[in-house]
Design a protein around this motif. Structure first.
Motif, PDB file in Angstrom:
ATOM      1  N   GLU A 616      -7.845  -8.010  -9.318  1.00 53.71           N
ATOM      2  CA  GLU A 616      -7.598  -6.855  -8.329  1.00 53.71           C
ATOM      3  C   GLU A 616      -7.079  -5.848  -8.618  1.00 53.71           C
ATOM      4  O   GLU A 616      -7.338  -4.587  -7.919  1.00 53.71           O
ATOM      5  N   ARG A 645      -9.937  -9.126  -3.229  1.00 50.79           N
ATOM      6  CA  ARG A 645      -9.712  -7.897  -3.210  1.00 50.79           C
ATOM      7  C   ARG A 645     -10.190  -7.331  -4.715  1.00 50.79           C
ATOM      8  O   ARG A 645     -10.123  -7.798  -5.667  1.00 50.79           O
ATOM      9  N   GLY A 672      -7.561  -2.472   3.415  1.00 46.97           N
ATOM     10  CA  GLY A 672      -6.962  -2.229   2.048  1.00 46.97           C
ATOM     11  C   GLY A 672      -6.172  -1.212   1.988  1.00 46.97           C
ATOM     12  O   GLY A 672      -5.281  -0.756   2.973  1.00 46.97           O
ATOM     13  N   ALA A 693     -10.839  -5.286   0.548  1.00 51.32           N
ATOM     14  CA  ALA A 693     -11.299  -6.616   0.569  1.00 51.32           C
ATOM     15  C   ALA A 693     -12.836  -6.367   0.141  1.00 51.32           C
ATOM     16  O   ALA A 693     -13.504  -5.321   0.419  1.00 51.32           O
TER      17      ALA A 693
END
Length: 734
Positions: A616, A645, A672, A693
């Motif tokens: 992420e 994410r 986000g 995302a």
């Protein structure tokens, strides 16, 4: 007779058998008559010829006071013992004027006994060592306040004796009080002038009055969490909560300032040292909890004018402000020659010992070029160099070459027969494949795959590694694993022993060719590929030694140089001289922030933070899931198969830069968050890195970044790949 009294000191005078008269002269620290400090009023004058005035007049001249022919005095008839309590710090001269005729006619004159009882000295808990030459010090007892005077240039140190104790502070300009005007620290003016709600040490450290004139500057702060401009507690505040008659700081402040002619106020604005407050992001309400100050924490300020100040030891015992247990506050006043350097506290972790920010080994060189420094971990690092400017520094790095102090990096040598095994267990790269004279970028993760720290690991020998990283936390993980799993290894923290520079830009190799000497037994400058390193010297075999690594944080061709503390200024100078023909420029943190965002490099607290795994954070490239087991591997395997994410770039249609933490929207829904943003000189628009995302992460996707709570203003963006330029890192690999 002369006595120096502090607030709450008691002076007692006992007469002889016969009746006597004394004259008391009471002065403030500037030599001005101030009988009100002893609760008295002048009622007579005493001529200078009636006593030996040389000592008094000499003292007055040193204080800057007037030397008149006669002085205002308080005549005291002694029929019985008299005791007087000082309301504030003052100097008392006790005169006993006797006519010459009486001295001739009487065989003896009865003696007057004078005693001086100091105020309570506090709790007895050890205080931090003095910072310099102390002019005065006293304890503000719990639930009280004390007023005192500062001269321009003097320092005051306000100490939380037992920890978690709020101390309200106010200062008023002395010259204005002389004119009957109360000109104190003004919260609105100070916020406006410094541009922050919480001024800190450094350039934004001034406290101003309502006419925008500076009154004080903050020099040292070991707590770091204060409410800079709240209201001192008031009687009304306690009354409305069911505590009528409760002691309160506002009334204590008024009582302490009364001898200085300051009008009573039921509510005093104040600088609330050691009070932990914040604004809730959702409700925008004022929040508070127990103070973060520890026993012996302090703030030190310097007076920029003659001031009358007051400090309290807050009496609040019904809130968490003082940990429900009010304690003492200690105050020290230092003369202007006190060698108090500007600093704030740094702790490796909350329960670690404190160290104060200090200057790096390159400061003798960088301080000649800039006065703009900011704390990075425990060092003051240059922010920008005014002769070049942030944008100039940026273009110098993109087109020529720059030199930057990067000494705030943490360096640890990992030594021993199990060094490789330990690093293989903790780091995400396959350390067994790392050759001597090679380095690699790696991560240290926790069991959930969240990134604890990142850094570069260099292999100096078969059983010798150097880990250059962002924080101390990864070293604590290495130590814990070594202890619990029984590895034969030593982890040696280098501390300040290995300061380092970053030489970055397309001409960086040209600069090094002019000064670098390497022996045939180590890699030469031209042998160094990306993340290779060697040992070199300046000029020849007897020159300054330094470790030279081909690495950096700019996305450009670049190198990092590590040297001893004693050689640091000379190494800086050698590089700057060698770089003149290539247009070398010094560079600070502000330009580096622009460069690293354009290059798509992650930063701690932004792209990676607790709860954000390596994938992420956009750092999956630094994770080798094929290697033997390492901390966080199972979580990273799971998350790599099904990410929620990802880190992506956002290209704005304007130059307006959003704040980090701004939400990214698709229609009405936040999908986000912006992690870092900057205005790109190269792309001539704002750019940002954002964690979004996966469903909205396709390149070319149109989204919006919310401003003004995300509802009233939106900035259109287009999703793009990272980095924003040079996707193959060809410039760094050149």
């Amino acid at each position: 007779m002369c006595l120096e009294l502090e607030a709450n000191d008691v002076v007692s005078v006992c007469p002889p058998d016969d009746r006597q008269f004394l004259d008391l002269l009471v002065f403030d620290m500037r030599g001005r008559p101030s009988p009100q400090f002893l609760g008295l009023e002048t009622d007579s004058k005493v001529a200078s010829g009636r006593f030996n005035s040389a000592a008094l007049f000499g003292w007055l001249e040193r204080q800057g006071g007037d030397v008149p022919d006669s002085l205002l005095s308080v005549s005291v008839e002694l029929k019985s013992p008299v005791s007087l309590k000082a309301r504030a710090g003052c100097t008392v001269w006790i005169l006993r004027c006797v006519d010459a005729e009486r001295l001739v006619s009487e065989a003896s004159i009865g003696l007057v006994e004078v005693s001086h009882k100091k105020a309570s000295s506090g709790s007895g808990i050890p205080l931090p060592p003095p910072l310099g030459d102390i002019r005065d010090e006293f304890t503000v007892s719990r639930c009280t306040a004390r007023a005192y005077e500062l001269r321009a240039g003097e320092f005051v140190q306000i100490i939380d004796v037992e920890g978690q104790q709020c101390s309200d502070f106010m200062a008023l300009r002395g010259s204005a009080l002389d004119d009957g005007v109360e000109m104190g620290i003004d919260g609105t003016a100070t916020r406006t002038m410094v541009g922050f709600a919480y001024p800190g040490p450094g350039l934004l450290d001034r406290f101003f009055d309502r006419e925008l004139r500076p009154m004080m500057r903050l020099v040292q702060d070991t707590c770091g969490q204060h409410d800079t401009f709240g209201m001192a507690c008031t009687a009304r505040g306690y009354e409305e909560r069911g505590f009528p008659g409760h002691l309160n700081c506002s009334e204590n402040i008024s009582a302490a300032l009364d001898p200085f002619g300051v009008a009573y106020r039921p509510a005093w604005p104040a600088v609330n040292f050691f009070w932990s407050t914040w604004i809730d992001g959702g409700s925008h309400r004022f929040m508070t909890e127990e103070s973060r100050s520890r026993p012996g924490d302090y703030v030190a300020l310097q007076a920029l004018d003659d001031l009358v100040c007051v400090s309290t030891a807050c009496p609040d015992d019904i809130d968490p402000i003082n940990g429900w247990n009010p304690t003492d506050v200690h105050v020290r006043i230092y003369r202007p020659n006190a060698p108090i350097r500007r600093a704030i506290a740094y702790r490796e972790r909350e329960d670690a010992a404190m160290s104060l920010t200090r200057e790096s080994a390159f400061h003798p060189a960088t301080s000649k070029l800039t006065g703009q420094f900011a704390p990075v971990r425990d060092l003051w690092m240059p922010v920008t160099f005014p002769s070049v400017g942030t944008i100039g520094e940026y273009w110098a790095c993109r087109e020529k070459v720059t030199l930057q102090d990067m000494s705030s990096l943490r360096k640890y040598d990992v030594i021993g027969p199990d060094a490789e095994r330990l690093l293989q267990r903790v780091l995400t790269r396959d350390i067994a494949r790392l050759s001597i004279w090679r380095g690699t970028y790696a991560l240290a993760c926790d069991e959930s795959g969240s990134v604890i720290d990142d850094g570069t690991l260099f292999r100096l020998g078969h059983e010798l590694f150097r880990w250059c990283c962002g924080s101390e936390e990864s070293s604590r993980v290495l130590g814990r694993i070594a202890d619990t799993e029984g590895y034969q290894v030593r982890i040696h923290g280098m501390g300040s022993a290995l300061p380092n520079l970053a030489l970055q830009g397309p001409r960086s190799r040209d600069v090094l060719r002019k000064i670098s000497f390497t022996r045939p037994t180590v890699p030469s400058l031209d042998d160094l590929k990306w993340f290779g390193f060697t040992m070199a010297r300046v000029g020849n075999s007897d020159g300054i030694p330094y470790m030279l690594a081909r690495s950096g944080y700019t996305g450009e061709l670049g190198y990092e140089l590590f040297c001893s503390v004693s050689d640091a200024p000379k190494l800086w100078d050698a590089l700057m001289v060698a770089g003149r023909e290539f247009g070398i420029a010094p560079m600070g943190r502000s330009a580096l922030d622009i460069l690293r965002v354009e290059a798509g490099f992650a930063a701690s607290g932004a792209e990676f933070a607790p709860g954000v795994d390596a994938h992420e954070a956009g750092l999956g490239f630094a994770v080798n899931l094929e290697k033997s087991d390492f901390i966080g591997k199972q979580a990273l395997l799971r998350n790599a198969r099904d990410p929620r994410r990802v880190l992506r770039g956002l290209m704005f249609e304007c130059a307006e830069v959003p704040a980090s933490g701004s939400s990214v929207y698709s229609g009405e829904r936040p999908i986000g968050v912006v992690t870092s943003a900057t205005a790109s000189p190269m792309l001539e628009r704002a750019i940002a890195m954002a964690r979004v995302a996966v469903e909205f992460a396709d390149a070319g996707r149109k989204l919006e970044v919310g401003q003004l709570d995300g509802r009233m203003k939106r900035l259109p963006v287009t999703v793009c790949d990272l980095p924003f330029f040079d996707p193959e890192r060809e410039r760094a690999r050149a």
